[in-house]
Enzyme design. Structure first.
Site, PDB file in Angstrom:
ATOM      1  N   ALA A  56       0.810  -1.219   0.000  1.00 48.32           N
ATOM      2  CA  ALA A  56       0.000   0.000   0.000  1.00 48.32           C
ATOM      3  C   ALA A  56       0.842   1.267   0.000  1.00 48.32           C
ATOM      4  O   ALA A  56       0.317   2.340  -0.292  1.00 48.32           O
ATOM      5  CB  ALA A  56      -0.928   0.005   1.219  1.00 48.32           C
ATOM      6  N   TYR A  57       2.124   1.174   0.324  1.00 48.23           N
ATOM      7  CA  TYR A  57       2.968   2.365   0.388  1.00 48.23           C
ATOM      8  C   TYR A  57       3.361   2.799  -1.024  1.00 48.23           C
ATOM      9  O   TYR A  57       4.078   2.087  -1.729  1.00 48.23           O
ATOM     10  CB  TYR A  57       4.216   2.106   1.226  1.00 48.23           C
ATOM     11  CG  TYR A  57       3.936   1.773   2.672  1.00 48.23           C
ATOM     12  CD1 TYR A  57       2.683   1.995   3.240  1.00 48.23           C
ATOM     13  CD2 TYR A  57       4.929   1.241   3.487  1.00 48.23           C
ATOM     14  CE1 TYR A  57       2.428   1.687   4.573  1.00 48.23           C
ATOM     15  CE2 TYR A  57       4.685   0.940   4.824  1.00 48.23           C
ATOM     16  CZ  TYR A  57       3.438   1.155   5.352  1.00 48.23           C
ATOM     17  OH  TYR A  57       3.192   0.848   6.674  1.00 48.23           O
ATOM     18  N   GLY A  58       2.860   3.954  -1.423  1.00 49.11           N
ATOM     19  CA  GLY A  58       3.115   4.420  -2.782  1.00 49.11           C
ATOM     20  C   GLY A  58       2.515   3.503  -3.827  1.00 49.11           C
ATOM     21  O   GLY A  58       2.983   3.481  -4.967  1.00 49.11           O
TER      22      GLY A  58
END
Length: 325
Positions: A56-58
């Site tokens: 989900a990060y970036g």
């Protein structure tokens, strides 16, 4: 070379990590590739090993950045890579899906982006609506297939942590839950109520995220929201705003006063308080440049006098009952 990060065991497992971790939530958005690369170089040079990321990060870019570094910047075996699964994007919205199919799809995608055959720690990113036995069966498969060495959870409250750990312990051969990560700082001490006691009971490690109170404990917001800070961005304003109220300001002022007396920065005081709190394995630092990492490396040789730690306990919510056990 100066101070280096020490090591700690993750609960009763055989996994060891540096006693500070590098968080990657801003990679690929607020932290550019060259800054991320410089952070990793400095972190590893200082003995750091734990890097925490997630699909989900970036929207996967954080994992891609890290994966590209394995080609020329850092050796895969020098790192303890922790990633997660369970947050997916559907029609532009992020939703929690902890079904077996969604989790294993996330893991396979992570391995591809990270350019590795395995992750050291694979974590369920949040409690979901899928049957828990289905979610945990995905963790078992990840370990038995060699895609993950260890498994953990993230953002599970106390009863959820205990339920998952008990289920895994009920039958020999299931992969034990070795860790949990939740928010923990002088501005967010809820973990002391049930999460930390559960982790201690089950012999699990603890990775606090946002140990600096989403950046507020650095003191940068004492006179307003500075330009270029997370609080000034449209996509992170919601993240910082809850800690800009009067109670938090009082805690920040106490941290600043302690820092003045100890010859430390407010960020160092807040970080060392979390790092050395009972039950903590490794705080996750979301620094955006190598220069931002330096104060925490310098703090490796620093400790808070017991009376200062207790005073900060008192001003931020009351005594930590585990401190004197």
């Amino acid at each position: 070379m100066g101070a280096t990060f020490g090591e700690r065991s993750v609960g009763f497992s055989g996994l060891t990590v540096s006693r500070a971790g590098l968080g990657t939530m801003t990679w690929g958005r607020d932290t550019h590739a060259e800054d991320a690369r410089a952070c990793v170089h400095r972190f590893v040079d200082a003995g750091g090993s734990l890097i925490d990321t997630a699909p989900a990060y970036g929207r996967g870019e954080a994992e891609r950045l890290l994966g590209r570094m394995f080609r020329s910047d850092v050796q895969r075996e020098d790192l303890v890579i922790a990633t997660k699964a369970g947050f997916v994007f559907r029609e532009g919205a992020r939703v929690v899906d902890t079904s077996r199919a969604a989790l294993l799809d996330d893991l396979r995608g992570s391995l591809e982006r990270l350019r590795t055959d395995y992750v050291d720690l694979w974590q369920v990113h949040a409690w979901g609506h899928a049957p828990l036995d289905e979610t945990l069966a995905a963790l078992d498969f990840a370990v038995t297939s060699g895609m993950a060495r260890y498994v953990g959870v993230s953002n599970f409250v106390g009863w959820q942590t205990a339920t998952a750990s008990t289920w895994q312990r009920a039958v020999p051969g299931r992969a034990p839950i070795v860790s949990n990560q939740v928010e923990y700082s002088l501005l967010a001490r809820r973990a002391e109520v049930e999460v930390l006691p559960a982790l201690q009971h089950f012999g699990m490690g603890f990775f606090p995220w946002s140990p600096l109170g989403r950046g507020v404990l650095t003191g940068k917001y004492r006179t307003g929201v500075p330009r270029g800070s997370r609080g000034a961005t449209q996509h992170f304003h919601w993240y910082v705003e809850p800690y800009l109220e009067p109670r938090s300001r009082a805690v920040v002022e106490a941290v600043a006063k302690a820092a003045d007396g100890l010859g430390m920065t407010p960020a160092q005081v807040a970080y060392v308080w979390v790092r050395d709190a009972p039950g903590v394995t490794a705080p996750l630092l979301g620094v955006r440049s190598a220069a931002h990492l330096e104060p925490y490396l310098e703090a490796e040789d620093m400790t808070l006098p017991p009376e200062i730690a207790r005073a900060l306990d008192d001003v931020s919510g009351g005594p930590n009952e585990a401190r004197d056990l």
